[in-house]
Design a protein around this motif. Structure first.
Motif, PDB file in Angstrom:
ATOM      1  N   LEU A 122      -9.430   3.948  -9.168  1.00 10.98           N
ATOM      2  CA  LEU A 122      -8.082   3.656  -8.566  1.00 10.98           C
ATOM      3  C   LEU A 122      -7.935   2.689  -7.412  1.00 10.98           C
ATOM      4  CD1 LEU A 122      -6.583   7.336  -9.132  1.00 10.98           C
ATOM      5  CD2 LEU A 122      -5.948   5.170 -10.267  1.00 10.98           C
ATOM      6  N   ARG A 123      -9.330   3.154  -6.326  1.00  6.58           N
ATOM      7  CA  ARG A 123      -9.502   2.291  -5.133  1.00  6.58           C
ATOM      8  C   ARG A 123      -9.722   1.005  -5.485  1.00  6.58           C
ATOM      9  NH1 ARG A 123     -11.913   7.477  -1.893  1.00  6.58           N
ATOM     10  NH2 ARG A 123      -9.983   8.441  -1.212  1.00  6.58           N
ATOM     11  N   ALA A 124     -10.498   0.772  -6.417  1.00  3.81           N
ATOM     12  CA  ALA A 124     -11.133  -0.592  -6.816  1.00  3.81           C
ATOM     13  C   ALA A 124     -10.027  -1.280  -7.449  1.00  3.81           C
ATOM     14  CB  ALA A 124     -12.255  -0.477  -7.818  1.00  3.81           C
ATOM     15  N   LEU A 129      -8.784  -5.662  -7.109  1.00  2.15           N
ATOM     16  CA  LEU A 129      -8.134  -6.618  -7.973  1.00  2.15           C
ATOM     17  C   LEU A 129      -6.511  -6.880  -7.608  1.00  2.15           C
ATOM     18  CD1 LEU A 129      -9.510  -4.754 -11.279  1.00  2.15           C
ATOM     19  CD2 LEU A 129     -10.310  -6.999 -10.265  1.00  2.15           C
ATOM     20  N   ALA A 130      -6.350  -5.999  -6.545  1.00  2.00           N
ATOM     21  CA  ALA A 130      -4.864  -6.104  -6.449  1.00  2.00           C
ATOM     22  C   ALA A 130      -3.822  -5.637  -7.387  1.00  2.00           C
ATOM     23  CB  ALA A 130      -4.452  -7.542  -5.694  1.00  2.00           C
ATOM     24  N   PHE A 131      -4.235  -4.925  -8.190  1.00  2.00           N
ATOM     25  CA  PHE A 131      -3.277  -4.627  -9.405  1.00  2.00           C
ATOM     26  C   PHE A 131      -2.699  -3.265  -8.812  1.00  2.00           C
ATOM     27  CE2 PHE A 131      -5.249  -5.520 -13.729  1.00  2.00           C
ATOM     28  CZ  PHE A 131      -5.646  -7.014 -13.398  1.00  2.00           C
ATOM     29  N   PRO A 132      -1.584  -2.997  -9.369  1.00  4.98           N
ATOM     30  CA  PRO A 132      -0.698  -1.866  -9.302  1.00  4.98           C
ATOM     31  C   PRO A 132      -1.525  -0.855 -10.120  1.00  4.98           C
ATOM     32  CG  PRO A 132       0.318  -3.151 -11.023  1.00  4.98           C
ATOM     33  CD  PRO A 132      -0.833  -3.972 -10.516  1.00  4.98           C
ATOM     34  N   PRO A 133      -1.184   0.593  -9.289  1.00  9.10           N
ATOM     35  CA  PRO A 133      -1.718   1.719 -10.285  1.00  9.10           C
ATOM     36  C   PRO A 133      -1.743   1.645 -11.766  1.00  9.10           C
ATOM     37  CG  PRO A 133      -0.458   2.410  -8.380  1.00  9.10           C
ATOM     38  CD  PRO A 133      -0.201   0.791  -8.693  1.00  9.10           C
ATOM     39  N   PRO A 134      -2.660   2.205 -12.289  1.00  8.63           N
ATOM     40  CA  PRO A 134      -2.554   2.295 -13.750  1.00  8.63           C
ATOM     41  C   PRO A 134      -1.318   3.205 -14.325  1.00  8.63           C
ATOM     42  CG  PRO A 134      -4.329   3.771 -12.985  1.00  8.63           C
ATOM     43  CD  PRO A 134      -3.725   2.945 -12.130  1.00  8.63           C
ATOM     44  N   ILE A 165      -1.387   7.353  -8.892  1.00  7.74           N
ATOM     45  CA  ILE A 165      -0.401   7.076 -10.062  1.00  7.74           C
ATOM     46  C   ILE A 165       0.912   7.562  -9.710  1.00  7.74           C
ATOM     47  CG2 ILE A 165      -0.349   7.943 -12.276  1.00  7.74           C
ATOM     48  CD1 ILE A 165      -3.286   8.394 -12.093  1.00  7.74           C
ATOM     49  N   LYS A 166       1.855   6.677  -9.918  1.00  7.41           N
ATOM     50  CA  LYS A 166       3.318   7.024  -9.725  1.00  7.41           C
ATOM     51  C   LYS A 166       3.944   7.725 -10.951  1.00  7.41           C
ATOM     52  CE  LYS A 166       4.166   2.974  -7.073  1.00  7.41           C
ATOM     53  NZ  LYS A 166       2.619   2.898  -6.902  1.00  7.41           N
TER      54      LYS A 166
END
Length: 281
Positions: A122-124, A129-134, A165-166
């Motif tokens: 989650l941190r990586a 990667l500057a991705f939103p949470p999965p 995670i949202k």
């Protein structure tokens, strides 16, 4: 095309039972003074689960009257011990309290444990990667949020919160009213993802820009591909989580070796390679 979004399975991917479910059932039953055998409870649980899934699909969502998660699982638990040979005279005095204890146990960290690679993943995803949470895609009921929250990987419990995670990105078969092994499930998930990216002012999301990661061959690997999404099958080499399900016995003849990963951190490296390769073309 580059990968822009990640979808994660929950059970067996993010978390797994601390001990096999039947073994935890036995331990709790014995704490209430019931005499039960592990092999009998193991077989009875499978039968009870199948029975309730058939009589009350979608965890009783459309039963008459509708059942909530606690009622559905209490039914499974009760039938498990009755089929395992527990006498009514012994079971009925403790049934309500025992069922409640087991239901609550499997709502959080007492029954489940987080896989070691989940937090760094989650941190990586956030920092590297500057991705939103999965988003979470789970073949379960609404209790999955309670589990994730208890395991401290939701936005309200994770550090940093932006990587957690949202709740509005947890999609279950109970909510979507479709099974994960169906193409329709993944088409609905894609529709929701597209709505969210549009609201965020991003370019329209292509199916091939979405990566699904999970441990079930049919539900997490094959079905998403039929809907045009990309997928990786998680096959951890550690013993942790092997008892989550029997999916390791799936027919995987159509699985390419490069589509299997041994860790969620391998997923991060996969995304880096794929996206870097696209940008160099």
């Amino acid at each position: 095309m580059v990968i822009r979004r990640v979808l994660l399975d929950a059970f067996g991917t993010v978390f797994s039972p601390r001990e096999p479910v039947f073994r935890q059932y036995v331990a709790v039953a014995r704490s209430y003074g019931l005499q039960v055998k592990e092999d009998e409870v193991k077989d009875a649980f499978k039968q009870a689960f199948k029975k309730w899934a058939k009589l009350h699909p979608l965890y009783g969502k459309h039963s008459s009257p509708p059942l909530d998660s606690s009622q559905w699982w209490s039914g499974v638990i009760g039938d498990t011990f009755r089929q395992a040979g527990v006498l009514a005279a012994d079971f009925e005095p403790v049934e309500r309290e025992l069922c409640d204890t087991l239901v609550r146990r499997f709502w959080g960290k007492e029954g489940y444990e987080l896989h070691d690679d989940c937090v760094p993943f989650l941190r990586a995803l956030h920092s590297d990667l500057a991705f939103p949470p999965p988003a979470i895609v789970s073949n379960t009921d609404t209790a999955v949020f309670k589990i994730l929250d208890s395991l401290e990987v939701t936005a309200a419990t994770f550090e940093p919160s932006e990587a957690g995670i949202k709740q509005d990105k947890i999609w279950t078969t109970w909510e979507l009213e479709k099974e994960k092994r169906s193409v329709e499930f993944w088409e609905e998930v894609l529709r929701r993802l597209r709505e969210m990216t549009k609201e965020a002012g991003e370019a329209e999301l292509s199916p091939s820009e979405v990566l699904v990661v999970g441990d079930e061959f049919e539900s997490d690997y094959e079905a998403p591909r039929k809907a045009g999404l990309r997928s990786l099958l998680l096959r951890r080499t550690t013993t942790n989580g092997e008892h989550a399900r029997a999916s390791y016995q799936d027919d995987e003849r159509n699985l390419r070796s490069e589509d299997a990963v041994a860790s969620l951190m391998d997923v991060v490296e996969f995304i880096k390679r794929e996206n870097e390769g696209v940008r160099k073309r």
